[in-house]
Design a protein around this motif. Sequence first.
Motif, PDB file in Angstrom:
ATOM      1  N   GLY A  13       0.829  -1.194   0.000  1.00 48.42           N
ATOM      2  CA  GLY A  13       0.000   0.000   0.000  1.00 48.42           C
ATOM      3  C   GLY A  13       0.861   1.240   0.000  1.00 48.42           C
ATOM      4  O   GLY A  13       2.045   1.210   0.351  1.00 48.42           O
ATOM      5  N   GLN A  14       0.255   2.345  -0.412  1.00 47.35           N
ATOM      6  CA  GLN A  14       0.989   3.603  -0.482  1.00 47.35           C
ATOM      7  C   GLN A  14       0.053   4.729  -0.077  1.00 47.35           C
ATOM      8  O   GLN A  14      -1.089   4.819  -0.547  1.00 47.35           O
ATOM      9  N   GLY A  15       0.516   5.567   0.851  1.00 46.07           N
ATOM     10  CA  GLY A  15      -0.277   6.695   1.309  1.00 46.07           C
ATOM     11  C   GLY A  15       0.470   7.992   1.103  1.00 46.07           C
ATOM     12  O   GLY A  15       1.471   8.062   0.380  1.00 46.07           O
ATOM     13  N   GLY A  16      -0.040   9.055   1.745  1.00 43.34           N
ATOM     14  CA  GLY A  16       0.557  10.360   1.552  1.00 43.34           C
ATOM     15  C   GLY A  16       1.961  10.465   2.099  1.00 43.34           C
ATOM     16  O   GLY A  16       2.787  11.234   1.572  1.00 43.34           O
ATOM     17  N   PHE A  17       2.257   9.700   3.168  1.00 43.56           N
ATOM     18  CA  PHE A  17       3.548   9.854   3.817  1.00 43.56           C
ATOM     19  C   PHE A  17       4.418   8.606   3.769  1.00 43.56           C
ATOM     20  O   PHE A  17       5.578   8.655   4.144  1.00 43.56           O
ATOM     21  N   ALA A  18       3.879   7.485   3.337  1.00 37.96           N
ATOM     22  CA  ALA A  18       4.667   6.260   3.441  1.00 37.96           C
ATOM     23  C   ALA A  18       4.220   5.219   2.426  1.00 37.96           C
ATOM     24  O   ALA A  18       3.095   5.253   1.915  1.00 37.96           O
ATOM     25  N   THR A  19       5.140   4.290   2.149  1.00 35.93           N
ATOM     26  CA  THR A  19       4.858   3.109   1.344  1.00 35.93           C
ATOM     27  C   THR A  19       5.098   1.884   2.213  1.00 35.93           C
ATOM     28  O   THR A  19       6.091   1.832   2.944  1.00 35.93           O
ATOM     29  N   VAL A  20       4.192   0.916   2.126  1.00 35.25           N
ATOM     30  CA  VAL A  20       4.319  -0.302   2.923  1.00 35.25           C
ATOM     31  C   VAL A  20       4.600  -1.470   1.987  1.00 35.25           C
ATOM     32  O   VAL A  20       3.872  -1.684   1.010  1.00 35.25           O
ATOM     33  N   TYR A  21       5.663  -2.209   2.285  1.00 34.78           N
ATOM     34  CA  TYR A  21       6.067  -3.364   1.488  1.00 34.78           C
ATOM     35  C   TYR A  21       5.858  -4.646   2.274  1.00 34.78           C
ATOM     36  O   TYR A  21       5.967  -4.667   3.508  1.00 34.78           O
TER      37      TYR A  21
END
Length: 540
Positions: A13-21
């Motif tokens: 997932g990807q949001g305004g402040f971070a990407t999660v792998y």
Amino acid sequence: MELPGYEIQEVLGQGGFATVYRARQLAVGREVALKVDSRVLSTPRDRQRFLREVTAAGQLSGHPHVVPVYDAGVLADNRPYMVLELCPGGSLGDRLHRQGPLPLKEARDIGVGLADAVAAAHAAGVLHRDIKPGNVMVNRYGGVALTDFGLAAMPRPGHELSVTREALTPAYAPPEAFHLAEPTPAGDVYSLAATVYALLRGCPPHYPDDGTQLSLAELIVRHTWPYPALPGVPAALNSVLRHAVASDPAQRLSDAGAFRDALAAVDLDDPDTVEAGAGGFGPVLGMTTVPSYRDASPSPYTQPRDAALPYGGAPPPVRDAGRTTAAVGPGGDGDGGRKGSRRPRLIAVLAAVAVSVSVSVTVVTYQNGQDHGGGDSRSTASPSSGATGENKAASGFGGVATTTENCPATGVDGVGGRCVATPECWSGITDISGIITVSRADCRTRHVWETFAIAPLPEDGMTNNARDLIKHPDVKALCSQQVMAESMVPGGREVADEWNVDILPPTASEWDKGLRVFRCVAAAVTQDGEKTGSQFAVQG
């Protein structure tokens, strides 16, 4: 994207402040969630934000309803990262989007667990500031846990908090946040109550049922509207939520521990409580609640039952046949369910709520396993004192038929272990301060846990608190990986190579009726934490 010690697999997932792998931690061979900030730590504000998140999450990682943090650091390009438990079940926000509102009991119980986590955070001086269904994750065992302390604030005397609206979620933020008020625990309680409300209705308070998005100006106006009561739920539950989402922080229930206990005390099964003015609260007990965790110092095994009571000598509340009753305490009448005694207690609780509850309510309810007929699936029959004779194949284990034939549990000396004659399966386990909530599941459908051994409680370990019981050497010996592996049917490893082991102590109603039995249960480490069928059926 590379990080020494980790194999990066895919973007989750990807949001305004971070990407999660999704990543694999090579040293221990486990899948994890790797959260990488999209910005470099080039300003003091960014550094403070990240340090707050790491410190806050690290302090709370031991709580069963907080997503654990395994590691943290800064990449070569100055982007910060955190390594978290991978929660393959997604978030409750995802579930709401896919399936709509949750069942009443499940939503309430989730609220109790999350409130316990928030109470622990506040006790540690940590504010979350962004509680919402999207930040409540579902782990591989079906448990829920709060994540994303990205806005966590640690107020200290003489230190100003950063107050901004840039990363708030307007639908769940307290009204005062839009006026740049200083964050407080009352703001977290508002967001938590709005989350519970959304779990029951499908959207937060004041939002249209059709999902229409509101402008910030419209939302600020709607915050001044009266609380929109949830239809078809107990009046007492609406009362708790109404006081927790009060627009004026001074009138709001501001203590997360009191909110937790008020939620837990609502009787969901009494039809009288659905009518206006009725309530399902138990007695208000003059005890301040203190979070408890499994890694706390264990209670002595020889401690007598009365010495371990958390209510100043009164037995804990009992969940019996779906109704919450309160046992008699000093000077009490013990009538927690009759109409004549419920109303004064409701008034007392709501009066305490209105003044922000300086003394917490300490009431815990227990969820017995439910069969498909809605009854208590953890049946209770003859009391057991811990004897292990052959004549106790059913009656001494609460009516559960047991056997010693082809049963590896019998090989653990001095414990009295047996196997259940018919497979027993369970949903995900909820552990709140050592008190277990779990429901029976049909082994033919998807479930999480399955019983592989059952035994009387040790004579020097008479407790129904899982966090104390699990430390007893006899319980450790029986509920072990070795006994679990020996109990597994051929082909069980085809379901999963790795299995986790836990315990189920007596439920509150079983304890009250004198049953002194515990179970050893196993869960397969699968992609979603669930399995189908029985892997521990006794072989003939």
